[in-house]
Design an enzyme around this catalytic site. Structure first.
Site, PDB file in Angstrom:
ATOM      1  N   ASN A 180      34.177  27.501  35.916  1.00 17.01           N
ATOM      2  CA  ASN A 180      33.931  29.264  36.401  1.00 17.01           C
ATOM      3  C   ASN A 180      34.497  30.062  35.070  1.00 17.01           C
ATOM      4  O   ASN A 180      34.680  29.821  34.204  1.00 17.01           O
ATOM      5  CB  ASN A 180      36.023  29.797  37.290  1.00 17.01           C
ATOM      6  CG  ASN A 180      35.572  31.004  37.717  1.00 17.01           C
ATOM      7  OD1 ASN A 180      34.625  31.996  37.577  1.00 17.01           O
ATOM      8  ND2 ASN A 180      36.608  31.836  37.562  1.00 17.01           N
ATOM      9  N   TRP A 181      33.477  30.296  34.065  1.00 15.72           N
ATOM     10  CA  TRP A 181      32.170  31.066  33.394  1.00 15.72           C
ATOM     11  C   TRP A 181      32.831  32.317  33.145  1.00 15.72           C
ATOM     12  O   TRP A 181      32.782  32.883  32.513  1.00 15.72           O
ATOM     13  CB  TRP A 181      30.986  30.829  33.375  1.00 15.72           C
ATOM     14  CG  TRP A 181      30.574  30.178  33.086  1.00 15.72           C
ATOM     15  CD1 TRP A 181      31.240  28.213  33.069  1.00 15.72           C
ATOM     16  CD2 TRP A 181      29.232  29.401  33.012  1.00 15.72           C
ATOM     17  NE1 TRP A 181      29.876  27.617  33.283  1.00 15.72           N
ATOM     18  CE2 TRP A 181      28.719  28.401  33.062  1.00 15.72           C
ATOM     19  CE3 TRP A 181      27.920  29.775  32.988  1.00 15.72           C
ATOM     20  CZ2 TRP A 181      27.783  27.075  32.992  1.00 15.72           C
ATOM     21  CZ3 TRP A 181      26.523  29.592  32.753  1.00 15.72           C
ATOM     22  CH2 TRP A 181      26.428  27.946  32.173  1.00 15.72           C
ATOM     23  N   LYS A 182      33.342  32.989  34.512  1.00 16.71           N
ATOM     24  CA  LYS A 182      34.283  33.742  34.521  1.00 16.71           C
ATOM     25  C   LYS A 182      32.846  35.253  33.707  1.00 16.71           C
ATOM     26  O   LYS A 182      31.698  35.230  34.544  1.00 16.71           O
ATOM     27  CB  LYS A 182      35.757  34.209  34.024  1.00 16.71           C
ATOM     28  CG  LYS A 182      36.174  33.736  34.872  1.00 16.71           C
ATOM     29  CD  LYS A 182      37.821  33.336  34.182  1.00 16.71           C
ATOM     30  CE  LYS A 182      38.381  32.472  34.381  1.00 16.71           C
ATOM     31  NZ  LYS A 182      40.430  32.251  34.428  1.00 16.71           N
ATOM     32  N   HIS A 228      39.852  34.246  43.953  1.00 17.62           N
ATOM     33  CA  HIS A 228      40.172  33.425  42.943  1.00 17.62           C
ATOM     34  C   HIS A 228      41.438  35.020  42.430  1.00 17.62           C
ATOM     35  O   HIS A 228      41.819  36.402  42.669  1.00 17.62           O
ATOM     36  CB  HIS A 228      39.489  34.045  41.703  1.00 17.62           C
ATOM     37  CG  HIS A 228      39.732  33.733  40.095  1.00 17.62           C
ATOM     38  ND1 HIS A 228      41.026  33.870  39.618  1.00 17.62           N
ATOM     39  CD2 HIS A 228      39.677  32.087  39.871  1.00 17.62           C
ATOM     40  CE1 HIS A 228      40.449  33.457  38.281  1.00 17.62           C
ATOM     41  NE2 HIS A 228      40.218  31.990  38.355  1.00 17.62           N
ATOM     42  N   GLU A 250      42.409  36.228  39.737  1.00 18.47           N
ATOM     43  CA  GLU A 250      41.589  37.919  38.470  1.00 18.47           C
ATOM     44  C   GLU A 250      41.136  38.922  39.096  1.00 18.47           C
ATOM     45  O   GLU A 250      41.612  40.034  39.252  1.00 18.47           O
ATOM     46  CB  GLU A 250      40.656  37.259  37.759  1.00 18.47           C
ATOM     47  CG  GLU A 250      41.451  36.296  36.229  1.00 18.47           C
ATOM     48  CD  GLU A 250      40.410  36.089  35.853  1.00 18.47           C
ATOM     49  OE1 GLU A 250      40.961  35.129  34.925  1.00 18.47           O
ATOM     50  OE2 GLU A 250      39.326  35.985  36.441  1.00 18.47           O
ATOM     51  N   GLU A 256      45.745  27.585  41.433  1.00 19.81           N
ATOM     52  CA  GLU A 256      45.633  28.205  40.177  1.00 19.81           C
ATOM     53  C   GLU A 256      47.074  28.539  40.208  1.00 19.81           C
ATOM     54  O   GLU A 256      47.433  30.084  40.738  1.00 19.81           O
ATOM     55  CB  GLU A 256      44.752  28.954  40.012  1.00 19.81           C
ATOM     56  CG  GLU A 256      43.603  27.872  39.974  1.00 19.81           C
ATOM     57  CD  GLU A 256      42.105  28.897  39.261  1.00 19.81           C
ATOM     58  OE1 GLU A 256      41.802  28.231  38.507  1.00 19.81           O
ATOM     59  OE2 GLU A 256      42.188  29.701  40.044  1.00 19.81           O
ATOM     60  N   GLY A 284      44.057  30.749  31.842  1.00 22.94           N
ATOM     61  CA  GLY A 284      44.003  31.381  30.434  1.00 22.94           C
ATOM     62  C   GLY A 284      45.413  31.403  29.805  1.00 22.94           C
ATOM     63  O   GLY A 284      44.876  32.375  28.242  1.00 22.94           O
ATOM     64  N   SER A 323      44.473  26.262  32.978  1.00 23.42           N
ATOM     65  CA  SER A 323      43.960  25.425  32.279  1.00 23.42           C
ATOM     66  C   SER A 323      43.871  24.017  31.821  1.00 23.42           C
ATOM     67  O   SER A 323      44.556  23.047  30.603  1.00 23.42           O
ATOM     68  CB  SER A 323      45.305  25.884  30.755  1.00 23.42           C
ATOM     69  OG  SER A 323      46.195  26.973  30.452  1.00 23.42           O
ATOM     70  N   GLY A 375      38.407  26.644  33.593  1.00 28.60           N
ATOM     71  CA  GLY A 375      37.951  27.849  33.026  1.00 28.60           C
ATOM     72  C   GLY A 375      37.064  27.982  31.691  1.00 28.60           C
ATOM     73  O   GLY A 375      36.377  27.603  31.473  1.00 28.60           O
ATOM     74  N   GLY A 376      38.378  28.298  30.311  1.00 31.58           N
ATOM     75  CA  GLY A 376      37.886  28.146  29.456  1.00 31.58           C
ATOM     76  C   GLY A 376      37.366  27.100  29.059  1.00 31.58           C
ATOM     77  O   GLY A 376      36.230  27.382  28.208  1.00 31.58           O
TER      78      GLY A 376
END
Length: 262
Positions: free
Chosen positions: A13-15, A105, A107, A177, A183, A221, A242-243
């Protein structure tokens, strides 16, 4: 415990990242890694979820690596076409040959007000358009500390079940999640993650006879350093990353861990 026939998923997930040139370099690097040491679809489903304006360019760049799926990060609660400025419907995604979408999600729930009504509408529209859904669930730190984690997550599963018909569960992947681990660098221990995944599986068995075939991914993470241990858990069928997905080598190593090719 999940059935052994579930093929794991690893989805990046590049967000709201990165710039277009960087996204193309990222795909080039990932493509090179997969060409040098392929991971077959029988070993692991791999997907990337870029920003909406990059969906088609990324799909074009991946035309020689068809095993990598392109995933939309969200979909409109409105169906079809019409006067809905800024929205992208499930039908428009399908028309662009984008067959996968994230829904729910944290967010989207926490920052953009995706409540139960909106999420149910998005799920319904996506299923009607025959999209594959990666449905996200998870509790906040406050909810976990109050002993409400399982209750919150199972309610989110019930929200999903309210709009999924009996013959549609094959289009559903669950992603657990914990919000406090997204994050932050914090990760639920493999034991804690497995325990929640087992609870989700148990909840699904009360809803659908296909429960043992539903992939349940862990997100929060996820890194190459913890991926192998997470992949060893019987009810963790992959990762929503994610990251670490913004670095091709890290993302590839996570996919290797779940594909059991390391």
């Amino acid at each position: 415990m999940s059935g052994s026939n579930i093929i794991p998923w690893v989805v990046g997930n590049w967000k709201m990242n990165p710039m277009q040139a960087d996204s193309q370099r990222l795909i080039q690097d990932l493509t090179q890694l997969l060409q040098n040491a392929p991971i077959s679809e029988q070993q692991c489903h791999i997907g990337v979820a870029p920003i909406s304006i990059a969906l088609l360019s990324i799909k074009q760049s991946l035309q020689d690596i068809s095993a990598v799926k392109v995933v939309a990060q969200d979909v409109s609660q409105m169906a079809g076409t019409g006067a809905y400025t800024g929205e992208v419907s499930a039908e428009l995604l399908k028309d662009s040959q984008i067959d996968y979408v994230l829904i729910g999600h944290s967010e989207r729930r926490e920052i953009f007000g995706d409540d139960v009504v909106k999420i149910k509408a998005k799920v319904t529209n996506a299923l009607n358009a025959n999209l594959q859904i990666i449905y996200c669930v998870g509790e906040s730190l406050e909810q976990r500390e109050a002993g409400q984690a399982e209750q919150v997550v199972l309610q989110q599963i019930c929200d999903l079940a309210a709009v999924v018909k009996a013959g549609q569960w094959h289009n559903i992947v669950i992603a657990y999640e914990p919000i406090w681990a997204i994050g932050t660098g914090k990760t639920a221990s493999p034991q804690d993650a497995q325990s929640m995944h087992a609870k989700i599986r148990e909840g699904l068995t009360q809803i659908t006879p296909e429960a043992q075939d539903v992939a349940i991914l862990y997100g929060g993470s996820v890194k190459p350093e913890n991926a192998v241990e997470l992949a060893a858990c019987p009810d963790i069928n992959g990762a929503l990353v994610g990251g670490a997905s913004l670095n091709a080598e890290s993302f590839y190593k996570i996919a290797q861990a779940f594909a059991k090719t390391e």
